[in-house]
Enzyme design. Structure first.
Site, PDB file in Angstrom:
ATOM      1  N   ASP A 181       1.308 -18.611  19.776  1.00 59.65           N
ATOM      2  CA  ASP A 181       2.262 -17.961  18.798  1.00 59.65           C
ATOM      3  C   ASP A 181       3.549 -19.104  18.738  1.00 59.65           C
ATOM      4  O   ASP A 181       3.917 -19.187  17.538  1.00 59.65           O
ATOM      5  CB  ASP A 181       2.813 -16.818  19.558  1.00 59.65           C
ATOM      6  CG  ASP A 181       4.152 -16.157  18.796  1.00 59.65           C
ATOM      7  OD1 ASP A 181       3.743 -16.041  17.695  1.00 59.65           O
ATOM      8  OD2 ASP A 181       5.020 -15.765  19.405  1.00 59.65           O
ATOM      9  N   GLU A 240      13.291 -17.098  25.027  1.00 57.62           N
ATOM     10  CA  GLU A 240      13.864 -15.795  24.368  1.00 57.62           C
ATOM     11  C   GLU A 240      14.014 -14.894  25.619  1.00 57.62           C
ATOM     12  O   GLU A 240      13.327 -14.815  26.549  1.00 57.62           O
ATOM     13  CB  GLU A 240      12.854 -15.212  23.684  1.00 57.62           C
ATOM     14  CG  GLU A 240      12.309 -16.267  22.245  1.00 57.62           C
ATOM     15  CD  GLU A 240      11.185 -15.606  21.537  1.00 57.62           C
ATOM     16  OE1 GLU A 240      11.636 -14.982  20.605  1.00 57.62           O
ATOM     17  OE2 GLU A 240       9.965 -15.627  21.796  1.00 57.62           O
ATOM     18  N   LYS A 259       2.155 -18.225   8.836  1.00 59.26           N
ATOM     19  CA  LYS A 259       1.280 -18.522  10.065  1.00 59.26           C
ATOM     20  C   LYS A 259       1.055 -17.203  10.951  1.00 59.26           C
ATOM     21  O   LYS A 259       1.353 -16.142  10.482  1.00 59.26           O
ATOM     22  CB  LYS A 259       2.194 -19.399  11.157  1.00 59.26           C
ATOM     23  CG  LYS A 259       3.263 -18.498  11.773  1.00 59.26           C
ATOM     24  CD  LYS A 259       3.725 -19.594  12.926  1.00 59.26           C
ATOM     25  CE  LYS A 259       4.721 -18.551  14.113  1.00 59.26           C
ATOM     26  NZ  LYS A 259       4.129 -17.723  14.949  1.00 59.26           N
ATOM     27  N   LYS A 266       8.932 -15.760  26.794  1.00 61.33           N
ATOM     28  CA  LYS A 266       9.631 -14.284  26.577  1.00 61.33           C
ATOM     29  C   LYS A 266      10.076 -13.870  27.847  1.00 61.33           C
ATOM     30  O   LYS A 266       9.875 -14.370  28.997  1.00 61.33           O
ATOM     31  CB  LYS A 266       8.878 -13.353  25.869  1.00 61.33           C
ATOM     32  CG  LYS A 266       8.421 -13.792  24.665  1.00 61.33           C
ATOM     33  CD  LYS A 266       7.480 -12.633  23.810  1.00 61.33           C
ATOM     34  CE  LYS A 266       7.379 -13.142  22.425  1.00 61.33           C
ATOM     35  NZ  LYS A 266       8.389 -13.076  21.592  1.00 61.33           N
ATOM     36  N   HIS A 278       5.431 -24.090  15.853  1.00 60.34           N
ATOM     37  CA  HIS A 278       6.713 -24.345  15.800  1.00 60.34           C
ATOM     38  C   HIS A 278       6.982 -25.719  16.893  1.00 60.34           C
ATOM     39  O   HIS A 278       7.742 -26.676  16.418  1.00 60.34           O
ATOM     40  CB  HIS A 278       7.475 -23.285  16.392  1.00 60.34           C
ATOM     41  CG  HIS A 278       7.449 -22.086  15.732  1.00 60.34           C
ATOM     42  ND1 HIS A 278       7.203 -21.969  14.386  1.00 60.34           N
ATOM     43  CD2 HIS A 278       7.544 -20.680  16.050  1.00 60.34           C
ATOM     44  CE1 HIS A 278       7.151 -21.020  13.851  1.00 60.34           C
ATOM     45  NE2 HIS A 278       7.185 -20.150  14.983  1.00 60.34           N
ATOM     46  N   ARG A 309       0.868  -1.234  -0.101  1.00 60.69           N
ATOM     47  CA  ARG A 309      -0.201   0.076  -0.147  1.00 60.69           C
ATOM     48  C   ARG A 309       0.886   1.431  -0.025  1.00 60.69           C
ATOM     49  O   ARG A 309       0.233   2.274  -0.355  1.00 60.69           O
ATOM     50  CB  ARG A 309      -1.004  -0.118   1.232  1.00 60.69           C
ATOM     51  CG  ARG A 309      -1.839  -1.074   1.239  1.00 60.69           C
ATOM     52  CD  ARG A 309      -2.921  -1.048   2.153  1.00 60.69           C
ATOM     53  NE  ARG A 309      -3.736  -0.007   2.350  1.00 60.69           N
ATOM     54  CZ  ARG A 309      -4.831   0.294   3.459  1.00 60.69           C
ATOM     55  NH1 ARG A 309      -4.820  -0.568   4.126  1.00 60.69           N
ATOM     56  NH2 ARG A 309      -5.429   1.362   3.094  1.00 60.69           N
ATOM     57  N   HIS A 331       8.755 -21.263   9.814  1.00 60.71           N
ATOM     58  CA  HIS A 331      10.234 -21.181   9.445  1.00 60.71           C
ATOM     59  C   HIS A 331      11.189 -22.215  10.224  1.00 60.71           C
ATOM     60  O   HIS A 331      12.065 -22.366   9.972  1.00 60.71           O
ATOM     61  CB  HIS A 331      10.371 -19.802   9.581  1.00 60.71           C
ATOM     62  CG  HIS A 331      10.750 -19.360  11.204  1.00 60.71           C
ATOM     63  ND1 HIS A 331       9.491 -18.763  11.763  1.00 60.71           N
ATOM     64  CD2 HIS A 331      11.555 -19.159  12.046  1.00 60.71           C
ATOM     65  CE1 HIS A 331       9.812 -18.273  13.002  1.00 60.71           C
ATOM     66  NE2 HIS A 331      11.027 -18.657  13.244  1.00 60.71           N
ATOM     67  N   LYS A 376      15.024 -24.919   9.566  1.00 59.29           N
ATOM     68  CA  LYS A 376      16.333 -24.588  10.298  1.00 59.29           C
ATOM     69  C   LYS A 376      17.035 -26.013  10.110  1.00 59.29           C
ATOM     70  O   LYS A 376      16.498 -27.250  10.073  1.00 59.29           O
ATOM     71  CB  LYS A 376      16.200 -24.557  11.835  1.00 59.29           C
ATOM     72  CG  LYS A 376      15.477 -23.033  12.302  1.00 59.29           C
ATOM     73  CD  LYS A 376      15.315 -22.950  13.574  1.00 59.29           C
ATOM     74  CE  LYS A 376      14.622 -21.545  13.786  1.00 59.29           C
ATOM     75  NZ  LYS A 376      15.394 -20.401  13.698  1.00 59.29           N
TER      76      LYS A 376
END
Length: 512
Positions: free
Chosen positions: A257, A238, A170, A362, A262, A64, A200, A204
């Site tokens: 998530d 993380e 995803k 996290k 994953h 856009r 993704h 790996k």
């Protein structure tokens, strides 16, 4: 006599030429967005430098944001320079690559735009572009509906000459019902064989190596079952917080998530039966069988076998950081989990009675993604009186940041007495091959150009994953919510250790 210095023979293998993708025009919806800048453009540039691009390969970015193709090339080049995924950037290399980049302004919600897109693609083909079209929806699949329907309305979903494929990012829905709706919408326009749902993690190197490690080594496969394995841990930790994804994360949370895609994929690769061949349908069929073997939990099971947490203020790498509720864009009373742990049971012949513990979060103490397979102790503690304690063997598959595999086993200490110590046998991708190999998006982009769907998820995989996750989400809405925040940044909820203790499993590796 001069010393003979031998090069690492494995390093030559890492320099083998990668296959070349089919000729195609890659049409990226959301080309002015973050994913395109950080992952797609650097990945495509690397592939071009490796000689993996067909000479008849081009990119048409759709966004856009008003800009010309020249401006798109300039911004893409700036992003490629900054990206940590870009290898060996050079001005001459970029000049050759950027000639393949084009841009078109378009609103995906405007039904008239898709007729204009068709005209643009037809004009490109007349000028020598490939008749093959690879549509990449670089937006959440939950808002992909107008794109899918728009492509179908103008006949861009199929070609009389050449092929058409679509790549979807995803999350594939947010529960079982929405996943079914999305899949029905996709299948109304595209054949399943043309749909590439990208995760993704599956690109790996170490994730792909799980199957090779298991099924190419007779040393390990005979013990890969309930007779020898005590329990399995899969961890994705993380140090970062929510960063600039507050709006997305408030709607998603850690379970949706990370676990719903994953980590369930890692579980499936760890637990699946050997496929009859290493091709897309054979591998994905075995993963689906694992998902079907995991019994959906009731409310009581969820209360007992899951942990959810939310980080508060704390310290990461010696620096104070705010709690989740203090992050920009987050509801100050948010009940969204930033940490999720689940104990799964696979009810089949191989894994009956072996718990699989999954945890992700996290603002934990370190970045770490790994699979740890804990073997049972020997039936007799033969050396118990001559050592500080015998630890069971552990196989660790490290996915990031240090890709490799290690095996912990006991050995005798040097000396006159029989005293044992746990030692490690280590394999490192970096040490063995001299590089970490292509990043995940490179592998997956190349596979989508070649028509290899092995590392992409199939419709029934997605729906089977949501049959596991949706009952947990629903039970959490019925159960009393934890008093958030319940772990300080740089730590993890203490209830994780209680979850492990249900079966007496307490030897897990601390994230700290």
């Amino acid at each position: 006599m001069s010393a003979i210095i031998q090069a690492n023979p494995l390093e030559k293998l890492s320099q083998e030429r990668l296959p070349t993708g089919d000729s195609c025009v890659l049409i990226i919806f959301g080309a002015s967005g973050d994913l395109t800048k950080r992952k797609l453009i650097p990945g495509l540039y690397n592939l071009a430098c490796e000689g993996c691009m067909n000479p008849q390969f081009e990119v048409l970015g759709i966004g856009r944001t008003p800009m010309s193709s020249e401006e798109f090339r300039k911004k893409s080049g700036e992003a490629a320079v900054k990206s940590k995924d870009t290898r060996d950037f050079s001005e001459s290399g970029w000049k050759d690559f950027e000639a393949r980049l084009h841009y078109m302004v378009g609103d995906i919600n405007d039904s008239h735009f898709y007729a204009q897109l068709r005209v643009r693609l037809e004009a490109m083909e007349k000028n020598g572009s490939s008749p093959n079209h690879l549509f990449y929806v670089s937006t959440p699949a939950s808002v992909a509906g107008p794109i899918i329907e728009g492509l179908g309305a103008v006949g861009l979903n199929r070609r009389d000459e050449g092929w058409t494929r679509i790549v979807l990012e995803k999350p594939f829905g947010r529960d079982l019902e929405s996943a079914n709706v999305l899949n029905d919408m996709v299948h109304a326009v595209f054949d399943e064989k043309a749909v590439y749902r990208i995760d993704h993690y599956l690109g790996k190197e170490t994730v792909q190596n799980i199957l090779v490690f298991r099924f190419s080594n007779s040393l390990f496969e005979p013990v890969w079952n309930r007779n020898y394995i005590d329990y399995v841990e899969i961890t994705a930790a993380e140090t970062v917080g929510v960063e600039n994804r507050a709006a997305f994360y408030e709607e998603t949370g850690a379970l949706r998530d990370m676990v719903a895609n994953h980590l369930l994929q890692l579980l499936a690769l760890t637990a699946m039966e050997p496929p009859i061949a290493f091709d897309a349908d054979s591998v994905r069929e075995q993963k689906v069988q694992i998902f079907r073997s995991i019994r959906p939990m009731g409310v009581e099971d969820v209360a007992r076998f899951t942990v959810r947490g939310q980080y508060g203020a704390g310290v990461i790498n010696g620096k104070p950081v705010p709690g989740y509720r203090q992050e920009p864009g987050v509801n100050p009373n948010s009940a969204t989990e930033t940490y999720a742990a689940v104990r799964f049971h696979i009810e089949n012949w191989r894994w009956a009675g072996v718990p699989f513990y999954i945890r992700t979060g996290k603002r934990l103490a370190r970045n770490l993604t790994e699979i740890r397979v804990h073997l049972k102790p020997t039936p007799q503690a033969l050396f118990a009186n001559t050592s500080s304690g015998i630890d069971p063997n552990v196989i660790t598959i490290s996915i990031q940041p240090d890709e490799g595999i290690s095996i912990a086993f006991d050995a005798k200490r040097p000396g006159t007495q029989v005293r044992t110590v746990t030692v490690q046998a280590n394999f490192s991708y970096q040490a063995s091959f001299g590089s970490k190999g292509p990043v995940a998006y490179e592998t997956l982009l190349l596979d989508s150009m070649r028509g290899d769907a092995t590392l992409f998820t199939r419709r029934d995989e997605v729906e089977a994953e949501w049959r596991i996750i949706t009952p947990i989400e629903e039970a959490w809405t019925q159960l009393p919510a934890p008093e958030f925040p319940n772990y300080a940044a740089g730590s993890e909820p203490t209830s994780w250790h209680e979850l492990l203790a249900i079966s007496g499993n307490t030897a897990e590796r601390a994230i700290g």
